[in-house]
Scaffold this motif. Structure first.
Motif, PDB file in Angstrom:
ATOM      1  N   ARG A 305      15.714 -77.142 -55.107  1.00 39.69           N
ATOM      2  CA  ARG A 305      14.596 -77.953 -53.438  1.00 39.69           C
ATOM      3  C   ARG A 305      13.826 -78.286 -53.855  1.00 39.69           C
ATOM      4  O   ARG A 305      13.816 -79.741 -53.387  1.00 39.69           O
ATOM      5  N   MET A 306      13.328 -78.352 -54.608  1.00 36.52           N
ATOM      6  CA  MET A 306      12.098 -79.119 -55.851  1.00 36.52           C
ATOM      7  C   MET A 306      12.313 -80.554 -56.211  1.00 36.52           C
ATOM      8  O   MET A 306      11.938 -81.679 -55.389  1.00 36.52           O
ATOM      9  N   LEU A 307      13.565 -80.688 -56.405  1.00 33.18           N
ATOM     10  CA  LEU A 307      13.934 -81.322 -56.702  1.00 33.18           C
ATOM     11  C   LEU A 307      14.699 -82.428 -55.944  1.00 33.18           C
ATOM     12  O   LEU A 307      14.327 -83.802 -55.611  1.00 33.18           O
ATOM     13  N   ARG A 308      15.390 -82.000 -54.708  1.00 37.49           N
ATOM     14  CA  ARG A 308      15.757 -82.270 -53.744  1.00 37.49           C
ATOM     15  C   ARG A 308      14.707 -82.837 -53.178  1.00 37.49           C
ATOM     16  O   ARG A 308      14.691 -84.452 -52.004  1.00 37.49           O
ATOM     17  N   GLU A 309      13.776 -82.537 -52.780  1.00 40.29           N
ATOM     18  CA  GLU A 309      12.294 -83.188 -51.939  1.00 40.29           C
ATOM     19  C   GLU A 309      11.843 -84.235 -52.673  1.00 40.29           C
ATOM     20  O   GLU A 309      10.993 -84.962 -52.454  1.00 40.29           O
ATOM     21  N   ARG A 310      12.379 -84.267 -54.107  1.00 39.56           N
ATOM     22  CA  ARG A 310      11.036 -85.503 -54.813  1.00 39.56           C
ATOM     23  C   ARG A 310      12.686 -86.886 -54.941  1.00 39.56           C
ATOM     24  O   ARG A 310      11.633 -87.394 -55.436  1.00 39.56           O
ATOM     25  N   VAL A 311      13.471 -86.446 -55.039  1.00 46.83           N
ATOM     26  CA  VAL A 311      14.332 -87.820 -54.796  1.00 46.83           C
ATOM     27  C   VAL A 311      14.994 -87.806 -53.808  1.00 46.83           C
ATOM     28  O   VAL A 311      15.741 -88.652 -53.839  1.00 46.83           O
ATOM     29  N   ALA A 312      14.361 -87.071 -52.295  1.00 50.00           N
ATOM     30  CA  ALA A 312      15.039 -87.569 -51.318  1.00 50.00           C
ATOM     31  C   ALA A 312      14.951 -89.295 -51.336  1.00 50.00           C
ATOM     32  O   ALA A 312      14.132 -89.919 -51.387  1.00 50.00           O
ATOM     33  N   PRO A 313      15.669 -89.505 -50.510  1.00 48.66           N
ATOM     34  CA  PRO A 313      17.366 -89.398 -49.405  1.00 48.66           C
ATOM     35  C   PRO A 313      18.285 -89.295 -50.300  1.00 48.66           C
ATOM     36  O   PRO A 313      19.169 -89.060 -49.529  1.00 48.66           O
ATOM     37  N   ALA A 314      18.235 -89.558 -51.649  1.00 41.61           N
ATOM     38  CA  ALA A 314      19.132 -89.529 -52.666  1.00 41.61           C
ATOM     39  C   ALA A 314      20.237 -87.230 -52.829  1.00 41.61           C
ATOM     40  O   ALA A 314      19.120 -86.952 -52.206  1.00 41.61           O
ATOM     41  N   THR A 315      21.389 -87.674 -52.725  1.00 39.06           N
ATOM     42  CA  THR A 315      22.139 -86.208 -52.890  1.00 39.06           C
ATOM     43  C   THR A 315      21.992 -85.058 -54.323  1.00 39.06           C
ATOM     44  O   THR A 315      21.726 -86.444 -54.982  1.00 39.06           O
TER      45      THR A 315
END
Length: 367
Positions: A305-315
């Motif tokens: 979840r933390m990685l998603r937040e930091r690299v958004a909008p990438a999947t």
């Protein structure tokens, strides 16, 4: 020609031995076979922690003073037991396996001193399991001036070719240390370690909670990350270095959180791992469009979840969602690398380890 390889991996998180069967010609993966796992006992894990402490004094890659000799025997025996159990459970005979890829246990990684030390007695293992064993994968790269790590990128490329993605894709392996492979089509392959994986968090959980790791990231989910601490930690020179670059498991061991609630400490270290992975984006040729996470960290839902937040909008997706095995991927990779080594194909490249020219590697021990 397709060969059947058995890959073995004991990572920097000191959890145990992963075993995985793979059928490959060293370029493509024809099929995945079964995988297995032999956890280290608490006594073995304690011995390996002692070995890591003692290894900082090593100046020669073949030296095994004191506790390191004892740890090497334990590692070799654990791998022999892992192979024996795997073969028995899956009703395979040794004759059906062409080569075993044996990484051993890294206890010291100091490429700037042209020194990388993996303990494990390959000739003894080959005799115990009656199968040829390819080992010592990193030495040739380091001797030639490369970082000797990461070596898994060529395997990541073979995997990604089977799941085409639009735009650049990054495969992240979150073990004790985190590393990435940046793949853009068939030409561009860039790799490096990005910073801590599970090592800091696991050590913290062991020290503070007497638990080996944060299961599913549940403990970190209850805490709040200290973003100011993370920002300061990311100012360390390593994070600004361009790829290729690599780390020792304990390179960040001196970082201290100070007096914080245990859940906040776990949250901060989990967020630090995610932030360190995301920090590599400005150092890459293009912004990645998709991230695939493998290794033990792929099971840490808070870290994802933390990685998603930091690299958004990438999947961001776990390797398991693609039918890959997040747990067995590194073991599979060393089976793949063993076949490449047998065929003299490169294991590392200038843009993956900084080696001057593409390098093959590995040494075969026969039963």
């Amino acid at each position: 020609m397709m060969l059947t390889a058995l890959g073995l991996m004991s990572g920097t998180s000191l959890d145990g031995v992963d075993v995985a069967l793979i059928e490959t010609d060293g370029k493509q993966v024809k099929s995945f076979g079964p995988s297995g796992y032999r956890p280290y006992t608490n006594a073995e894990r304690g011995l390996l922690r002692q070995a890591l402490t003692e290894a900082v004094h090593l100046s020669h890659r073949d030296a095994r003073p004191g506790i390191l000799g004892e740890a090497e025997r334990a590692v070799t025996l654990a791998h022999a037991e892992a192979v024996a159990a795997f073969i028995a459970q899956n009703r395979i005979t040794p004759e059906e396996i062409d080569i075993v890829g044996f990484h051993g246990q890294t206890v010291l990684h100091r490429p700037e001193r042209r020194l990388t030390v993996q303990i494990g007695d390959a000739p003894a293992l080959a005799k115990a399991i009656h199968i040829p064993v390819m080992h010592d994968f990193r030495a040739a790269d380091v001797e030639a001036g490369g970082q000797g790590a990461p070596l898994v990128p060529v395997y990541h490329r073979a995997l990604v070719q089977s799941v085409p993605r639009e735009g650049p894709t990054v495969v992240v392996n979150v073990g004790g240390v985190s590393n990435i492979t940046y793949i853009d089509g068939t030409d561009t392959l860039i790799a490096c370690d990005t910073g801590p994986g599970n090592a800091l968090l696991d050590d913290y959980m062991f020290r503070v909670m007497s638990q080996p790791f944060d299961c599913d990231g549940r403990f970190a989910a209850q805490g709040r990350a200290d973003e100011a601490w993370i920002a300061r930690a990311l100012e360390l020179p390593f994070f600004a270095l361009p790829p290729p670059k690599s780390l020792d498991r304990n390179d960040f061991a001196a970082l201290r959180l100070g007096e914080v609630a245990p859940a906040d400490g776990a949250a901060t270290l989990t967020a630090f791992t995610a932030a360190a992975i995301a920090r590599v984006v400005p150092l890459l040729p293009k912004v990645p469009k998709s991230w695939i996470v493998a290794g033990g960290g792929a099971r840490n839902l808070t870290m994802l979840r933390m990685l998603r937040e930091r690299v958004a909008p990438a999947t961001v997706e776990a390797a398991d969602a693609l039918g890959w095995s997040a747990d067995a991927i590194e073991a599979q990779a060393f089976g793949f690398l063993a076949v490449r080594g047998m065929k003299g194909l490169p294991l590392s490249y200038p843009a993956t380890t900084g080696v001057p020219i593409p390098m093959t590697g590995g040494v075969i021990a026969r039963p």
